[in-house]
Design an enzyme around this catalytic site. Sequence first.
Site, PDB file in Angstrom:
ATOM      1  N   HIS A  76       2.558  -4.243  -0.777  1.00  0.00           N
ATOM      2  CA  HIS A  76       3.753  -4.937  -1.266  1.00  0.00           C
ATOM      3  C   HIS A  76       3.431  -5.540  -2.636  1.00  0.00           C
ATOM      4  CE1 HIS A  76       6.718  -8.215  -1.450  1.00  0.00           C
ATOM      5  NE2 HIS A  76       7.422  -7.523  -0.570  1.00  0.00           N
ATOM      6  N   ASP A  92      -3.035  -9.499   3.863  1.00  0.00           N
ATOM      7  CA  ASP A  92      -1.616  -9.825   3.781  1.00  0.00           C
ATOM      8  C   ASP A  92      -1.033  -9.603   5.170  1.00  0.00           C
ATOM      9  OD1 ASP A  92       1.119  -9.777   3.526  1.00  0.00           O
ATOM     10  OD2 ASP A  92       1.174  -8.220   1.976  1.00  0.00           O
ATOM     11  N   GLN A 107       3.539  -8.604   7.607  1.00  0.00           N
ATOM     12  CA  GLN A 107       4.161  -7.703   8.582  1.00  0.00           C
ATOM     13  C   GLN A 107       3.397  -7.651   9.897  1.00  0.00           C
ATOM     14  OE1 GLN A 107       7.083  -6.398   8.100  1.00  0.00           O
ATOM     15  NE2 GLN A 107       7.282  -6.850   5.919  1.00  0.00           N
ATOM     16  N   LYS A 166       9.578 -14.222   8.462  1.00  0.00           N
ATOM     17  CA  LYS A 166       9.416 -12.891   9.054  1.00  0.00           C
ATOM     18  C   LYS A 166       8.899 -13.005  10.492  1.00  0.00           C
ATOM     19  CE  LYS A 166       8.236 -10.614   4.658  1.00  0.00           C
ATOM     20  NZ  LYS A 166       9.428  -9.884   4.242  1.00  0.00           N
ATOM     21  N   CYS A 195       9.843  -2.872  -2.281  1.00  0.00           N
ATOM     22  CA  CYS A 195       8.881  -3.672  -3.049  1.00  0.00           C
ATOM     23  C   CYS A 195       7.492  -3.043  -3.086  1.00  0.00           C
ATOM     24  CB  CYS A 195       8.771  -5.103  -2.548  1.00  0.00           C
ATOM     25  SG  CYS A 195      10.319  -5.985  -2.687  1.00  0.00           S
TER      26      CYS A 195
END
Lengths: 398, 146
Positions: free
Chosen positions: A112, A189, A192, A215, A353
Amino acid sequence: MNRQDFPMLEKDLIYFDNGATTLKPKCVIDSMVEYYSSYSANAHRGDYDISQKVDQMYEGVRDKVKKLLHAARSSEIIFTKGATESINMIAFGFMKYQLQKGDEVLITKAEHASNVLPWLELAKDIGIKVHYIPLNEQHELTLEAVEKAISPKTKVIALAHITNVVGDIRPVEEIGKLCREHQIYFVVDGAQSVAHLPVDVERFNIDFLAFSGHKMLGPTGVGVLYGKYALLEKMRPLCFGGGMNSIFSSDGTIEYKDLPTRLEPGTPPIAEVIGLGRAIDYLLNIGMDQIHQYELELKRYAISKLEQLDNITIYNKDSQGGIVAFNIDGVFSQDAAVYLNHYHICVRAGNHCAKILKDEFKIQNTCRISFYFYNTKEEIDKLIEVLQKSKDIFKIIL
Amino acid sequence: MDPNLRREIILEHYQHPINRGLVDDEHYEKANTHNDSCIDNIDVMMKITDGKVEDIRFDGEACAISTSATSIMIQTLIGKSVDEVKEIIENYEHMINEEDYRSDLLGELIVYNETYKQPNRKKCALLPFESIKKILAKKEEKENGI
C-alpha cells in the site's frame, strides 16, 4: 455471523469493501457515545473522578491491544491517527536516525502507498536504497524470494502482513526469523491482518507493527504503532507539545515523559481509543482464528462460484486472505463497480492505493471484494446472480 | 433525449472512440488528467493552427463515461476557434453542474445532460475537458511569455 450487531446491515446493502473500512457494531458506537455523554473529560489531566475514569478507560485499551498482539508490555503500544501515521513515525522518527546512506530497505510492489512513500521519501532525505523483493507468478511473496533479496546492506524489511489487493498472507514468522538472524529491522503493516487473524508480535519477531482502528470495527482517526520497547526508547517524536513533556523551562531545559506518553503529543483521540478498545473486546470474543477460517471459507466459496462464470477474470484465486480481485471481461473496473452499486453491492474499483502493483498485474485496475465475518454465502450468491446478467451492464449504467 | 439513443451514442464512442493514440509531433501541446479516485487516466494532445483547433488526440485507460466524453469532445472541438472552444467548455460544465447552458453549442455532448443524476460520474464526464483547459492555459502562458 453476528449480523444483528451492525446497524448498517439493517439497510438493503451488501458491503464487500471491508479492506477499505469495516462497519461498526452498535457496542462500539455506544461506547463512544457513553464517553461523550457521561464522562467527557481530558486524559492524563485532572484529579476529579470523571477524569480518572477517562485515564482508566484510555489506558485500559492499551492493555487490550497488548493482549490482542501478544506484546510483552503495554508501554510498547502507541496510539496514533492510523497505520499511515504509524509507519511515518517508524521511518522519520526512528529509521532516519538509525540508517545510513546506502543502507537497503526491502519492500514489494504489492505494498500500500503508506508502506512505499515513507521509504521513498526517506531515500531522498538520507540516501537509503529501496529495493523491491520480486513476487511470484501469483503475485505473492515467498520466503525464498525474501531470503534471496537480503544483502549485507539490508537493514529493514517492511511488508504488509496481508496485502490489500492480492490478499496473500506473508510468512511473517519465518521472515521474522530471517530478520533476527541477519539483524534486520522487521516492520509489518498490519492494516489488513490484525482484524482478520491472530497476530503475535513476539513469536513473529516483529520490531514495529502498524494498523488502523477503522479497519477492525473501530472508529476512524485512531490507529496503533507497536514497537519493541528498546526501539521505541530511541524513537524521536515527530510532534512536540502538550501531554508528552515532563519539564521545560525558559533556559532551554526540556525533558520528555517516558513511553508511551512521549510519543502521543497533544490531547489524544479519547473517544476513538475507547471505541477501539470495545472493538477489540468484540473481536476477541469471536476469536481471531474463527474469523480467519470463516473468511477463507467465504473466499473459497466466492472463487468456486466466480469460476463458473465465463466473463470474469480472477487475479488472486489462491491467496489465503478474504480478498478477491477480479474484472468483468471487457468492462472497465469503475463501470463494473457502478453496475454493482445499482444492486446495492459495494465493491472497490481502481488500483487500491497499490499503484506500483500494475507492473506485476499488467493491468491498471481491478474490482476488489474484501470480506469480513458478517458477510454471508447468500450475499455472494446475489453477487453471482448480478454478474451473470452483466451483459446488460450498459443498459444499467448509461 | 431518448434513453436508447443516448446509450447508443455513448456506447459507440466508448467502444470506437475517435482519434485514439498519440503522435510524436512537436506542434501538439499535451496534458494528462486523472481522476481523484485514482482510476481514469487520460492523456490529451491538441494542435492549434492560426487560432483554430486542427487536431486533438488522446490515449489512456478510463471508464465508459470518460472515454466516450473524450471522443465526443474531440469530435465537437476540432475546427473550432480557441474562443469557441472556451465557450463550449463553459456551457458543457454548466450542463454537467446543472446550471443554465446553451445546448445549441454542444452538439452530441448533450448526451451527458443527465449525468448530474449520478453525482459520482460528473468528474468522469468533465475529465477530458480538464486536459483541454490545461493545454489552453499552457499555450497562453507561452504566448504571454510568462
